[in-house]
Scaffold this active site. Sequence first.
Site, PDB file in Angstrom:
ATOM      1  CB  SER A 132      47.013  32.078  37.260  1.00  0.00           C
ATOM      2  OG  SER A 132      47.191  31.107  38.243  1.00  0.00           O
ATOM      3  CE1 TYR A 147      41.594  31.306  36.712  1.00  0.00           C
ATOM      4  CE2 TYR A 147      43.453  29.928  37.347  1.00  0.00           C
ATOM      5  CZ  TYR A 147      42.870  31.172  37.241  1.00  0.00           C
ATOM      6  OH  TYR A 147      43.567  32.285  37.650  1.00  0.00           O
ATOM      7  CB  ALA A 191      42.470  24.359  29.841  1.00  0.00           C
ATOM      8  CG  ASP A 201      43.865  39.641  49.915  1.00  0.00           C
ATOM      9  OD1 ASP A 201      43.695  40.182  48.813  1.00  0.00           O
ATOM     10  OD2 ASP A 201      44.165  40.286  50.939  1.00  0.00           O
TER      11      ASP A 201
END
Length: 364
Positions: free
Chosen positions: A225, A238, A240, A274
């Site tokens: 991400s 998250y 990390a 989404d």
Amino acid sequence: MQSKERDTFPTYLQTVHKGCQLLLYCSIPTPVINNNTWKGSPSLLATQTRSQLSGMGRLQKILIPFLGLVLAFWFYSARETFKPEMLKGKRVIVTGASTGIGEEMAYHLARMGSHILITARTESKLQKVVERCRELGAASAQYISGTMEDMAFAEHVVKEAQTSLGGLDMLILNHVGTSYFGYFDGDVGHIRKLLEINFLSYVAMTVSALPMLKESEGSIVVVSSMAGKVGFPFTVPYSATKFALDGFFSSLRQEFHIQNINVSITLCILGFIDTERALHAAADVLLVPAAPRAECALEILKGGALRYRELYYRYGSTRLPLLLRDCAAELLESMVRSRYRLDRIGSGQRRQSPADGAAGSPHR
Ligand SMILES: NC(=O)C1=CN([C@@H]2O[C@H](COP(=O)(O)OP(=O)(O)OC[C@H]3O[C@@H](n4cnc5c(N)ncnc54)[C@H](OP(=O)(O)O)[C@@H]3O)[C@@H](O)[C@H]2O)C=CC1
Ligand SMILES: CC(C)CCC[C@@H](C)[C@H]1CC[C@H]2[C@@H]3C(=O)C=C4C[C@@H](O)CC[C@]4(C)[C@H]3CC[C@]12C
């Protein structure tokens, strides 16, 4: 334009342009004015030099873009483009495929005719995904349910590929444990658990799959991400785990190069997508539109098949802000903060729900 790290046409063209400019400057013969030898009038020299340079200027204006275009065309035509046949008959594991992006990847792979092994905790959902994959034309489709908190389960999934598919061409690491979207609550235990699910199980599966991937000269696709490249608020645990993936897999990729191991590693840097869980967690708070998960899934598969080192989806909203990170970090951080409705961040935080699937035998 979608994703792809190497798909940076304007940046690439700029580099080519600068390179050509440099070459041209070096090749222009500069008039040498030597006070002892020059016999003509200084104004004549100035006129000659000016007209010589303006000719060169015109030449540069035409020649450089032309050379840039020729080089860019050559660069692009020499590169492979994605064809669905690339994944036909390939043996692929997709983790976290009961919902979201993982589920969509399974459907795309099915349409392309791959052998698919999917996994997650919820058996009832996996069953439905497998059925749909068969309808869509998968060469074969099967699932194993279990939790990635358990490293033995992670290894078991890979061994199943060996026994039932006879090897592995692509390992897609996509699953992610549920976390909260809110201020860091100081729970160290939650971070440890999330590191196990989101990071250590990825490592364990990679280690187990490596002999098969070396044999097939296959690929590892790691779904990460933007929050694994930049600090965003409200995703501390998250984030990390996603930064850890970058460290591990980017370092491993270097070692593969040194050791001539022909296994590609594609790190996927995604923006807001989404999926049900993401929308539920963050849509109220973010002033950022969510990109479609089916398109995202296809871009990930393309990136893996083409053996990219990193893939950005969507390109414009991920790659470009990340370019700012190294030259104007504070500007990027304030841009990011301005995309949040801070008044909507609640104190109620959603936590991991108990698994409804158990580690166990494969279901075909
Ligand atoms: N959606 C977004 O906005 C973004 C997503 N990403 C990344 O994309 C990937 C997919 O995300 P997305 O599709 O939204 O996620 P979802 O929450 O929709 O799906 C997560 C998947 O992981 C499985 N899973 C959850 N916990 C475990 C566990 N303990 N053991 C095994 N499997 C588990 C879930 O199934 P089950 O519950 O049945 O176990 C599900 O199949 C993730 O790596 C995520 O970090 C990156 C950037 C943005
Ligand atoms: C230039 C910027 C303004 C772009 C902003 C992009 C931001 C808003 C994007 C980039 C990565 C995104 C998070 C993510 O990776 C995964 C999840 C898990 C999911 O279950 C809940 C949503 C969450 C936290 C996403 C929230 C939105 C994030 C922070």
